[in-house]
Design a protein around this motif. Structure first.
Motif: not given
Length: 87
Positions: A22-39
């Motif tokens: 069994e494998l259980s994976t959760v990813a929590a990503v951080t989105l930041e806005q800059d001059d080009a949009g979001f990353r």
């Protein structure tokens, strides 16, 4: 930080091969806005695994190696952290 194919396939580390049940994976990503949009600037992964015959120390070494050598973090140039534990 984690090569998904490595974690879905049997665990191997210059020795015995371990097949997770069994494998259980959760990813929590951080989105930041800059001059080009979001990353995506950061990803925090949580992995819980059941791997018969694999002890905590060996699992921790494998997880640490995956975290340090993650090709995804190198390509995206972001910080990826991993909280990995056997259940």
């Amino acid at each position: 930080m984690l090569d998904a194919s490595r974690w879905r396939s049997p665990f191997a580390c210059s020795g015995p091969v371990y097949t997770p049940t069994e494998l259980s994976t959760v990813a929590a990503v951080t989105l930041e806005q800059d001059d080009a949009g979001f990353r995506i600037s950061r990803s925090a992964l949580t992995l819980r695994a059941q791997v018969p015959n694999l002890d905590d120390d060996a699992f921790a070494r494998m997880a640490s190696d995956a975290e340090k050598n993650c090709p995804v973090s190198k390509i995206l140039k972001i910080e990826i952290t991993l909280d990995a534990k056997l259940t």
